[in-house]
Scaffold this motif. Structure first.
Motif, mmCIF file in Angstrom:
data_model
loop_
_atom_site.group_PDB
_atom_site.id
_atom_site.type_symbol
_atom_site.label_atom_id
_atom_site.label_comp_id
_atom_site.label_asym_id
_atom_site.label_seq_id
_atom_site.Cartn_x
_atom_site.Cartn_y
_atom_site.Cartn_z
ATOM 1 N N ARG A 90 70.308 -58.698 66.702
ATOM 2 C CA ARG A 90 71.143 -58.354 65.546
ATOM 3 C C ARG A 90 71.823 -57.004 65.732
ATOM 4 O O ARG A 90 72.985 -56.827 65.379
ATOM 5 C CB ARG A 90 70.269 -58.345 64.289
ATOM 6 C CG ARG A 90 71.058 -58.151 63.002
ATOM 7 C CD ARG A 90 70.209 -58.443 61.781
ATOM 8 N NE ARG A 90 69.018 -57.623 61.716
ATOM 9 C CZ ARG A 90 67.783 -58.093 61.873
ATOM 10 N NH1 ARG A 90 67.583 -59.381 62.104
ATOM 11 N NH2 ARG A 90 66.730 -57.291 61.792
ATOM 12 N N ARG A 91 71.100 -56.077 66.324
ATOM 13 C CA ARG A 91 71.694 -54.754 66.525
ATOM 14 C C ARG A 91 72.838 -54.814 67.536
ATOM 15 O O ARG A 91 73.885 -54.204 67.343
ATOM 16 C CB ARG A 91 70.627 -53.764 66.986
ATOM 17 C CG ARG A 91 71.160 -52.347 67.132
ATOM 18 C CD ARG A 91 70.037 -51.349 67.308
ATOM 19 N NE ARG A 91 70.545 -49.994 67.442
ATOM 20 C CZ ARG A 91 70.886 -49.230 66.433
ATOM 21 N NH1 ARG A 91 70.777 -49.685 65.197
ATOM 22 N NH2 ARG A 91 71.339 -48.002 66.630
ATOM 23 N N THR B 233 75.783 -56.388 65.852
ATOM 24 C CA THR B 233 76.399 -55.442 64.916
ATOM 25 C C THR B 233 77.222 -54.400 65.661
ATOM 26 O O THR B 233 78.318 -54.031 65.236
ATOM 27 C CB THR B 233 75.304 -54.760 64.073
ATOM 28 O OG1 THR B 233 74.544 -55.762 63.391
ATOM 29 C CG2 THR B 233 75.926 -53.829 63.046
ATOM 30 N N ILE B 234 76.679 -53.933 66.772
ATOM 31 C CA ILE B 234 77.405 -52.927 67.564
ATOM 32 C C ILE B 234 78.687 -53.515 68.140
ATOM 33 O O ILE B 234 79.719 -52.838 68.213
ATOM 34 C CB ILE B 234 76.494 -52.387 68.684
ATOM 35 C CG1 ILE B 234 75.341 -51.579 68.075
ATOM 36 C CG2 ILE B 234 77.272 -51.535 69.660
ATOM 37 C CD1 ILE B 234 74.319 -51.112 69.084
ATOM 38 N N ILE C 285 80.475 -56.100 66.871
ATOM 39 C CA ILE C 285 81.436 -56.605 65.888
ATOM 40 C C ILE C 285 82.535 -55.574 65.631
ATOM 41 O O ILE C 285 83.726 -55.919 65.566
ATOM 42 C CB ILE C 285 80.707 -56.978 64.578
ATOM 43 C CG1 ILE C 285 80.008 -58.326 64.734
ATOM 44 C CG2 ILE C 285 81.675 -57.037 63.407
ATOM 45 C CD1 ILE C 285 79.212 -58.755 63.522
ATOM 46 N N VAL C 286 82.153 -54.318 65.469
ATOM 47 C CA VAL C 286 83.153 -53.291 65.143
ATOM 48 C C VAL C 286 84.209 -53.169 66.232
ATOM 49 O O VAL C 286 85.417 -53.255 65.950
ATOM 50 C CB VAL C 286 82.450 -51.950 64.863
ATOM 51 C CG1 VAL C 286 83.481 -50.840 64.648
ATOM 52 C CG2 VAL C 286 81.549 -52.065 63.648
ATOM 53 N N TRP D 48 75.616 -63.458 72.032
ATOM 54 C CA TRP D 48 74.367 -63.745 71.313
ATOM 55 C C TRP D 48 73.418 -64.585 72.173
ATOM 56 O O TRP D 48 72.252 -64.253 72.348
ATOM 57 C CB TRP D 48 74.693 -64.467 70.013
ATOM 58 C CG TRP D 48 73.485 -64.859 69.213
ATOM 59 C CD1 TRP D 48 72.758 -66.011 69.334
ATOM 60 C CD2 TRP D 48 72.842 -64.093 68.193
ATOM 61 N NE1 TRP D 48 71.712 -66.026 68.450
ATOM 62 C CE2 TRP D 48 71.731 -64.854 67.729
ATOM 63 C CE3 TRP D 48 73.091 -62.861 67.615
ATOM 64 C CZ2 TRP D 48 70.899 -64.413 66.733
ATOM 65 C CZ3 TRP D 48 72.252 -62.411 66.615
ATOM 66 C CH2 TRP D 48 71.176 -63.171 66.186
#
Length: 476
Positions: free
Chosen positions: A12-13, A16-17, A19-20, A182
């Protein structure tokens, strides 16, 4: 489980990193696509304007002598009603010859016969693009300027259509990349499975180093830290086992003696026999208590982590002088002359006050124990450029020089020693010295008698350094 209690997830981290930057890449790619589409739209529309200006120039030549273009020529030029094309044919001497919009003259005027000139203009509040060329007619002194212009709206509309058509494709590609990342991370984390199994299959007391051959390079700093932790735990377990063995070794004799004296008192209930047995019990229990205290002190000195040492500036002169004063009554009771030589304060070292006092306690106890009646014990302090030297010497029988290297070993007592002791005092001193990066040396006392134990510690520069360098004072 609340949100704050949710365990962290590497997958997940990472997502998240990623996606931006992916969103920023999508927006950036949209801006680049729009800019490129507008660039190529401008290039093609400019080419169309140039061709239109050349077409008007050819029509004007074919209809020479007419003041205006024929209706057929106008239809060819104004064929697009949504984005009309504007033109103007102007003679510099005779004025406007034909136009559907009063276009301005280009600045500067293109030379006759040159390629059409492109420029951006603003007419009636609208941004437009205009192509102009100059031709000569029958009158050599006259120049006809042909201009053709169109609005920029259609160009931007085309760029927007291209952007709208390509953005979903780029977004789909980004989503596909994130999904692949992923699954790639999930598959990559399976490389940790052998390490997990290796640790899970270990026995409780197996603290050997991990097998690094199955560990990914990125995880090896973690496994090295685990190996270091295993090493510290292994050392603690060894110390624990050693402490248990030492305690059993030291307490076995006094406990056996206590039982023997109890049996003696029970067997002979006469007052004088019981009183003698109780005296032996008191002596044995005191020895057992002293041995237990030394065992705890040794264990504490061995298990203190160097990173957890509560070190501070310690005035060793004040500590040694105060402790020597405390032991004067014990020395007088044993008819021993206990003295202190050195400054009253000012010899500062960096260390643990409790541990340094424990070292001093064991040195003085050892000296008092072996000095004998009418003997002398001297505690002295001296400083040179970089070290503070603490020495405790006695006038006892001393220790043969061949046994000096073994004086710091646990339970070692020189052969022929008749004094009671556990053999732990100098072992505690050596361990405390190691914790303070100090050294312990042995020598003979004054006049070649007794034993002199010297503890050398690194000096700490302090404000009262000059007082610490004063000559030693008289014996107290």
């Amino acid at each position: 489980m609340t949100r704050h209690d949710t365990p962290p997830s590497l997958r997940r981290r990472l997502l998240t990193i990623l996606i931006v930057p992916m969103v920023l890449a999508w927006l950036g790619s949209g801006a680049m696509i729009y800019a490129l589409a507008l660039y190529y739209a401008n290039m093609n529309y400019d080419r169309s304007l140039v061709e239109g200006a050349l077409m008007i120039e050819r029509m004007a030549r074919s209809e020479a002598g007419h003041e205006e273009l024929s209706p057929q020529a106008r239809i060819l030029i104004e064929y697009d009603s949504d984005s009309p094309t504007y033109y103007a044919v102007r003679s510099l001497h005779h004025g406007m010859l034909a136009s559907n919009l009063d276009l301005p003259l280009p600045a500067p005027l293109p030379p006759p016969g040159a390629s059409p000139q492109l420029e951006s203009i603003v007419l009636h509040g609208r941004k437009m693009r205009m192509a102009s060329l100059a031709v000569t007619q029958d009158d050599p002194a006259d120049t006809v300027v042909i201009s053709m212009a169109e609005s920029l709206d259609q160009r931007h509309e085309l760029a927007r259509e291209i952007l709208i058509g390509t953005s979903p494709v780029v977004l789909l590609l980004i989503i596909v990349v994130l999904v692949l990342v992923w699954f790639g991370v999930s598959r990559g984390l399976r490389l940790l499975d052998p390490l997990t199994q290796q640790i899970a299959q270990r026995r409780a007391r197996d603290l050997s180093a991990l097998d690094q051959s199955q560990v990914p390079v990125e995880i090896r700093p973690l496994t090295r830290t685990i190996d270091a932790l295993f090493a510290r735990l292994r050392e603690l377990l060894e110390l624990q086992e050693r402490f248990i063995a030492d305690a059993a070794h030291q307490l076995r004799t006094p406990l056996a003696g206590l039982r023997l004296q109890a049996e003696r008192a029970l067997a002979d209930p006469r007052p004088e026999s019981v009183r003698d047995a109780l005296a032996h019990v008191e002596r044995l229990s005191a020895g057992a208590g002293r041995a237990a205290g030394q065992l705890l002190a040794l264990a504490r000195a061995q298990t203190v982590d160097e990173q957890d040492d509560a070190t501070s500036a310690v005035d060793l002169a004040r500590l040694a002088r105060a402790y020597a004063g405390e032991r004067v009554p014990d020395a007088l009771a044993a008819r021993i002359d206990l003295g202190y030589e050195g400054p009253s304060e000012g010899l500062v070292v960096n260390g643990d006050t409790v541990m340094l006092r424990e070292a001093l306690v064991n040195l003085v106890d050892n000296a008092l124990n072996y000095a004998g009646r009418n003997g002398t014990v001297t505690v002295s302090l001296h400083r040179d450029e970089r070290t503070v030297e603490l020495a405790v010497e006695d006038s006892g029988p001393g220790v043969p020089e061949e046994f000096w290297p073994r004086l710091g070993e646990r339970f070692f007592r020189p052969p022929g020693s008749r004094r009671e002791g556990s053999g732990l005092g100098l072992a505690i001193v050596r361990r405390i010295a190691e914790r303070h990066r100090a050294t312990v040396t042995y020598d003979r006392g004054r006049d070649g008698r007794g034993l002199r134990v010297v503890l050398r510690l690194p000096a700490l520069v302090a404000e009262n350094q000059e007082r610490g360098n004063r000559d030693s004072g008289p014996r107290s």
